[in-house]
Write an enzyme that holds these catalytic residues in place. Structure first.
Site, PDB file in Angstrom:
ATOM      1  CG  ASP A  89     -95.095  24.920 -11.065  1.00 28.85           C
ATOM      2  OD1 ASP A  89     -94.228  24.241 -10.478  1.00 28.85           O
ATOM      3  OD2 ASP A  89     -95.888  24.438 -11.879  1.00 28.85           O
ATOM      4  CG  ASP A 148     -96.781  17.594 -11.991  1.00 27.05           C
ATOM      5  OD1 ASP A 148     -96.441  18.168 -10.935  1.00 27.05           O
ATOM      6  OD2 ASP A 148     -96.804  18.167 -13.096  1.00 27.05           O
TER       7      ASP A 148
END
Length: 353
Positions: free
Chosen positions: A106, A167
């Protein structure tokens, strides 16, 4: 907890997921203890992973599956656990020693775009240096985009797949926004996708709560058109037979995993419909007709087959098979025919030409 992941691995084997091609069980953020150990290594939360990640990896491997794990390029993960900044080599070695097969890396809490880019490059080299084959999943372009246009040639050199956009959520508006974004940016992202490196529109929400049946069909069809890595985000203990059938559909998975490895793109759209195509091996094409109207009943979309494959897909003739929402043969069409497709609101008809 390790118990949950072991149970998911059992279900993946016992309920046909592994045989359909799903092979990774992936742990996301929050698996770590809040601090590194005395040697500076990441450690699993001892309450939830009492056996440690190595034991879990061994279990997952014993089922013929692979284990994925999560870390972050910055000094903390998105949820505030220890990040890999300044520990890239050590963390790569740790993951390899545990038998990890995939790393989702990430991009939270990185101090600058320079450090972000350097971190993604360094972790890639560190993973390769371990000698273990580890799939490298990046969020590099997503964190770059607000400030600069990503260099996809460079990103593909270092990453196996990469997130470009926000997301995914368990909602139709989320799926729709991902598709809209992809179509809007297809000129820059489609050409880079291929074996070794893929655009990742994020996980399949099928089998949760937020999508209707037609919307689930749309996500499955469009993820196949986009050559997306297929990761499910759902609970295999509570999945409906319909959702399971859709996610395990061999014909759709074959399109998604087509060895030619070309990503599909939007050919045309009007106020109610989008027409997408994806070149496949063996001179075939996958074609998706998406009805983005959200009200009313099923509607027809009619188009000329000369639109497909730069006019070559049906020249002089082609056979057409419907894959979704249900599979059936449509027969043989000539180059100059038109095709009329009936599609439910927010639904998609997926064809193989």
């Amino acid at each position: 907890s390790e118990q949950l992941f072991m149970e998911m691995a059992d279900r993946m084997v016992g309920e046909g997921w592994r045989d359909a091609g799903y092979e990774f069980v992936c742990i996301d953020d929050c698996w770590m203890a809040p601090t590194r150990d005395k040697q500076g290594r990441l450690q699993a939360d001892p309450g939830r992973f009492p056996g440690g990640i190595r034991k879990l990896a061994d279990y997952v491997h014993s089922k013929g599956l692979k284990l994925g794990i999560y870390s972050d390029v910055g000094n903390k993960t998105c949820a505030g656990f220890p990040g890999s900044y300044d520990h890239y080599d050590l963390d790569a070695q740790t993951f390899a020693s545990w038998g990890v097969d995939l790393l989702k890396f990430d991009g939270c809490n990185s101090d600058s775009l320079e450090l972000l880019a350097e971190g993604y490059r360094r972790m890639s080299l560190a993973l390769n240096k371990t000698g273990r084959s580890i799939v490298y999943s990046c969020e590099w372009p997503f964190y770059l985009r607000p400030v600069q246009q990503p260099n996809y040639t460079e990103i593909k050199q270092y990453c196996n797949h990469w997130r470009n956009f926000y997301d995914v959520y368990d909602s139709w508006s989320s799926i729709k926004s991902i598709l809209d974004w992809t179509a809007l940016h297809q000129d820059t992202i489609v050409k880079i996708a291929g074996p070794g490196g893929w655009n990742d529109p994020d996980m399949a929400m099928i089998g949760n709560f937020g999508l209707s049946w037609d919307q689930s069909v749309t996500q499955m069809a469009m993820w196949a058109i986009m050559a997306a890595p297929l990761f499910m985000s759902n609970d295999l203990r509570h999945i409906s037979p319909e959702a399971k059938c859709l996610l395990q559909n061999k014909e759709v998975i074959a399109i998604n995993q087509d060895p030619l490895g070309k990503q599909g793109y939007q050919l045309t759209k009007d106020k109610n419909f989008q027409l997408w195509e994806r070149p496949l091996s063996g001179r075939a094409y996958a074609v998706a007709v998406l009805n983005h109207q959200e009200i009313g009943g099923p509607q027809n979309f009619t188009f000329s087959l000369t639109l497909l494959g730069n006019g070559l897909a049906c020249n002089p003739a082609c056979s057409i098979r419907q894959v979704l929402p249900a599979s059936r043969d449509w027969g043989v069409y000539s180059w100059i025919s038109s095709l009329s497709v009936e599609v439910n609101p927010t639904g998609t008809v997926l064809l193989k030409v």
